[in-house]
Design a protein around this motif. Sequence first.
Motif, mmCIF file in Angstrom:
data_model
loop_
_atom_site.group_PDB
_atom_site.id
_atom_site.type_symbol
_atom_site.label_atom_id
_atom_site.label_comp_id
_atom_site.label_asym_id
_atom_site.label_seq_id
_atom_site.Cartn_x
_atom_site.Cartn_y
_atom_site.Cartn_z
ATOM 1 N N ILE B 459 19.259 -7.212 -72.326
ATOM 2 C CA ILE B 459 18.782 -6.319 -71.265
ATOM 3 C C ILE B 459 19.246 -6.862 -69.913
ATOM 4 O O ILE B 459 19.493 -8.057 -69.765
ATOM 5 N N TYR B 460 19.399 -5.965 -68.948
ATOM 6 C CA TYR B 460 19.875 -6.400 -67.634
ATOM 7 C C TYR B 460 19.321 -5.469 -66.560
ATOM 8 O O TYR B 460 18.877 -4.362 -66.856
ATOM 9 N N PRO B 461 19.327 -5.917 -65.295
ATOM 10 C CA PRO B 461 18.815 -5.068 -64.227
ATOM 11 C C PRO B 461 19.666 -3.821 -64.061
ATOM 12 O O PRO B 461 20.881 -3.864 -64.257
ATOM 13 N N PRO B 462 19.039 -2.708 -63.678
ATOM 14 C CA PRO B 462 19.754 -1.422 -63.647
ATOM 15 C C PRO B 462 20.953 -1.396 -62.697
ATOM 16 O O PRO B 462 21.874 -0.602 -62.909
ATOM 17 N N GLU B 463 21.003 -2.263 -61.681
ATOM 18 C CA GLU B 463 22.147 -2.186 -60.765
ATOM 19 C C GLU B 463 23.467 -2.586 -61.423
ATOM 20 O O GLU B 463 24.542 -2.357 -60.874
ATOM 21 N N PHE B 464 23.379 -3.179 -62.610
ATOM 22 C CA PHE B 464 24.611 -3.561 -63.311
ATOM 23 C C PHE B 464 25.068 -2.491 -64.292
ATOM 24 O O PHE B 464 26.029 -2.693 -65.034
ATOM 25 N N HIS B 465 24.384 -1.338 -64.285
ATOM 26 C CA HIS B 465 24.623 -0.346 -65.326
ATOM 27 C C HIS B 465 26.065 0.165 -65.322
ATOM 28 O O HIS B 465 26.740 0.173 -66.358
ATOM 29 N N THR B 466 26.554 0.578 -64.150
ATOM 30 C CA THR B 466 27.882 1.192 -64.088
ATOM 31 C C THR B 466 28.968 0.278 -64.622
ATOM 32 O O THR B 466 29.814 0.681 -65.433
ATOM 33 N N LEU B 467 28.941 -0.963 -64.170
ATOM 34 C CA LEU B 467 29.983 -1.899 -64.595
ATOM 35 C C LEU B 467 29.935 -2.121 -66.104
ATOM 36 O O LEU B 467 30.973 -2.263 -66.754
ATOM 37 N N ASN B 468 28.727 -2.145 -66.658
ATOM 38 C CA ASN B 468 28.624 -2.335 -68.101
ATOM 39 C C ASN B 468 29.174 -1.135 -68.862
ATOM 40 O O ASN B 468 29.803 -1.277 -69.914
ATOM 41 N N VAL B 469 28.931 0.051 -68.321
ATOM 42 C CA VAL B 469 29.466 1.241 -68.993
ATOM 43 C C VAL B 469 30.993 1.227 -68.955
ATOM 44 O O VAL B 469 31.669 1.530 -69.940
ATOM 45 N N LEU B 470 31.535 0.830 -67.795
ATOM 46 C CA LEU B 470 32.992 0.704 -67.677
ATOM 47 C C LEU B 470 33.534 -0.260 -68.718
ATOM 48 O O LEU B 470 34.543 0.005 -69.390
ATOM 49 N N SER B 471 32.840 -1.385 -68.852
ATOM 50 C CA SER B 471 33.287 -2.408 -69.790
ATOM 51 C C SER B 471 33.283 -1.878 -71.219
ATOM 52 O O SER B 471 34.211 -2.112 -71.988
ATOM 53 N N THR B 472 32.223 -1.155 -71.567
ATOM 54 C CA THR B 472 32.172 -0.607 -72.921
ATOM 55 C C THR B 472 33.254 0.436 -73.126
ATOM 56 O O THR B 472 33.871 0.511 -74.204
ATOM 57 N N ALA B 473 33.513 1.251 -72.101
ATOM 58 C CA ALA B 473 34.592 2.234 -72.224
ATOM 59 C C ALA B 473 35.917 1.529 -72.481
ATOM 60 O O ALA B 473 36.715 1.921 -73.341
ATOM 61 N N GLY B 474 36.150 0.462 -71.728
ATOM 62 C CA GLY B 474 37.374 -0.312 -71.925
ATOM 63 C C GLY B 474 37.475 -0.852 -73.330
ATOM 64 O O GLY B 474 38.551 -0.869 -73.947
#
Lengths: 91, 542, 209
Positions: B459-474
Motif C-alpha cells: 500500500i502507498y499514499p495516494p499521491e503516488f498513484h499516477t506514477l504507479n499506474v504508469l509503471s504498471t502500464a509500462g
Amino acid sequence: MKRLLRENRDLALVLAGLLLLLFASAATVLLPPAAWKSPFSLAVAVAKTALVAAIFMRLREHGGLTRVFAAAGVCWLAILAVLSAADYLTR
Amino acid sequence: MNTLPPLAAPPRAEPDYLRRDRSLRSWLCTHDHKRIGVLFLFTLTGFFLLGAIAAAGMRYALLSPQGNLVVSDLYNRLFTMHGVIMIWFFLVPSIPTVFGNFILPMAIGAPDVAFPRLNLASWYVFLAGGVLVLTAIGAGGVDTGWTFYTPYSSTYANGYVMLMASGVFVTGFSSIFTGLNFIVTVHRRRAPGMTWFRLPLFVWAIYATSIILVLATPVLAITLFLMALERGFGVGVFDPRIGGDPLLFQHLFWFYSHPAVYIMILPGMGVVSELLTCFSRKPIFGYRVMAFAILAIAGLGFLVWGHHMFVSSESLYAGLVFSLLSFLVSVPSAIKVFSWTATLHRGSIRLQAPMLYGLGFVALFTIGGLTGVALATLPLDVHLHGTYFVVAHFHYIMVGGMLMAYMGALHYWWPKMTGRLYHDWLARISALTIFLGFNLTFFPQFVLGYLGMPRRYAIYPPEFHTLNVLSTAGASVLGVGYLLPLFYLSWSFFRGRPAGPNPWGATGLEWRTASPPPKDNFEETPVVTEGPYAYRPEEAAP
Amino acid sequence: MSGIPMDRAAYEAEERAATNRLGMWTFLATEVMFFGGMFVAYVLYRSSYPDAFAVGSRTMELGCGTANTAVLLVSSFFMALGDRAARKGDRGALRGCLVLVALLGMAFLAIKGYEYASKVDEGLIPGRGFRYPGPPQLPLFMTLYFAMTGLHALHMILGVCAVAWLLWRSSPRRHQSVPVEPVAIVGLYWHFVDCIWIFLYPLFYLIGR
C-alpha cells in the motif's frame, strides 16, 4: 611397506616436525595464562598448514599457477575478515 | 583470424550436435557443452516466466494505493518469489550457463569444457535446487524478501524458509561447478596460438565471472546454513539475547550478494563487446584496457558490500570506507562505457536486432550505473535506502542492462545454435518494444523513490498513484516485448532460412564452423594467428 | 604451446593430470571460502566476547582434541606416502597406506563422537536445552563449535568414503593400472580437510588455558 618408509624419509621428517609443533602448542597450557599464547598457537597452526601444503600437497614442486590458486582462497577470506572487522572495531 | 579457410558450404560429413542422436536419453545424459547450454536455455526460460508472473502480480497489486487487489502478506510472498527466482534462477546463471556453455569452448577453439561430466552435473544440481524452491513457493512461499534478513527469517517468519533456503543453497553448487569448469577450461583448453590477449572479451568476461562465482558463492552457502541452523535448532548465531549480531548475517550475506551483481552484469558486458564490434565492423577500442577493466570490476566488486548496510547500524567509519570503495568500482565500468562509445565512432553501423540490444544496454546501464553512484553517496543513501529509487537503480542494471545483453546474445548466436535465421524486422520491433516498455516501467520508479515511496510495501499514499499506474502500464508493454521472441524464435527453428556458418560476418572462432556445429565443434583444431575483432569498417558485411 | 612431444598418450595423460589438479585446487579455494565464513564469524565474536570464549574453551576436552590432531597429521602422512607409492606403481604399499588413512579417519570420527556425546550430558548443546552455567554468550561459542567441527566431520566422512572408493579402484582384480591421478586428487582433498582441523584445534581448545 618398510622399503617405502625408508625411501620416503623426508615425509617422516615432516610428520615429526608437525607432531613436534602440535605438542609445543598443546604444552603451552602448562604455563600460566599470558597474552602471547594465542598468537603463538595461531602461528603454530600456520606453520603446520604451510608444511602440509608445501610437502604433502606438493605445492613446493608445482608451478606458479597452482600456488596462485592455493593463495587465492586465503586472500579473499582476508578481504571478508578485514573489511568486516573495520565495522566491528569502529562501532 | 586463423588458418582455417572460411567455409564455403556447410560440411555434411557428420550430422550436427542437434541431430546426431535425437533420443531423450542422449539429451539427458549428454556430455556435450552445446546440448547442456540448450538444456539451460529451456530451464531458464521457464524460470523467467515464473518470475515474470510474480512481477505481474506485484504490478497489478500496485495499481491501487490501498492494495486491495492483493493482501500485504501475499504481496510479501510475491516479491520474495520474484527476487529469489529472478536472481538465482535466471540472472546469475543466464549468460554463463547458456552462452558460456555453448560458445566459450568454441570461442577458444576447444572441443569441449575441461570437465564435461561436471557440466552436466551442474544442470542437474540446478534442477534439484529449483525443485526445492518451487516446492516452497507452491506450498505457500516465504515473505522475508530474497535477502532472508535475520532475525525475521531465523526466528518468527511464517512460511517455508528452510525449504527455500535449501533450494538456494543447492543451486549455489551449480554455480560453483560451472565457474570451476570455465576457469580450468580457459586456462588449459585454449587452441594453439590463442594467447590470453587474443581472447575475445566475452571469454575474459566469463572467466572473471567464474572467479567471482567460485569465491563468493560458498559464503552465501555458509550464511544460509547458519541462518537455517538458527531457525531449525533455536541456536542463536545472530541472536542478540546471547550476544549474536543480526548485522553479521548481512555482512556475510552481502559479501556474496554484492559480487553476485557483478556475476550478473559482467557476462553481459562481454556480450556487448562482441555485438558492438561486429555491428560497427570495428575492433574494440582499447582491448587491453577493457580486459583489465573486467578483472578490476571482478576484484573491486568484492570490496564494496557494506554499501547495502549504510543505515543498518554499520559503523560510520566502515560506511565511509565502503562508500569510497564503491565510487572506485564505478571507474572501470565507466571506462568500458567510454570504450564502447569510441568503438562505435566512425564505425559502419548496422542496426540489426542484436545491435539494438547492445546499444540499449549501453544507454540503460549508464543510467543505472550513475544512479548507483548516487546511492553510494552516504548522505543520499540515508534518504534513498529502502525506496523505489533503489528498485529502479538495480532494474536499470539488471533488466535494462543484463537482460538486454541476454536478448542480444540470444539473437546474435541463435543462427549459430540452430542454423536458422529469424525475421530481423520482427526482432527489431520486439527490441524497441522492450526498450520503450522498460523505460515506462522503471523511470517513474526513480521519481517515486526520490519522493519517498518505500519498496516492499503493498500500500502507498495516494499521491503516488499516477506514477504507479504508469509503471504498471509500462510493465504490460515490456511483457509483450518479451513474449514476441518466444514466438518468432520458435517459428524460425522450424521454418527459418538456413543461416550458414557466419551470417553476421563476425570474427571469432565459433563462426568458423558450421551452424549448427558438429559434436566436437571443429573439423580440426584451429590455429590462431591474430588477435580478436579483426574488422575493417570499409568491408561490407553480408 | 609448440613442441608437442612425440608420445601423444603421455602428453595427454600429463595434460589430464594438470587439468584435474587445477580443478581440485579451485574446488579447495571454494572450501576455504565456505569454512572461512564461519572462521570470520568466530573471529568477530571472539573479539567481542573474549571471556565467554575462554570459558567455552575450558569445557573442551584438551586430550581428545590433541589426540585428534595427531591422528589427522599421521593420516596425512600416510596419504602422502600412499601417493608416492602410487606414483612408483607399488599397488600393495598404496593399499596398505589407504587402509591406514581410512582407519585413522574413522578413529578421528569416533573420538569426535565421544566428545559430542559428553557435551550432551553436560547441557552444553546450544538451543532450548542449554543449561551449563556461564556467561550469556557461551551458547554462541558452542554453536560455532558444533557448526564448524560438525561440517568438518561431514567432510571427514566424505573423505573416508573417497578413500574407500580408492581402495576399490586400486583393487588388482578389477583394474589393471594403479590409479595414480585419483589418489593425488583425493589426497589433496584429504590434506585440505586436515588443514581445516589444524586451525580448528587452537581456535577451540587452546584459548584461556
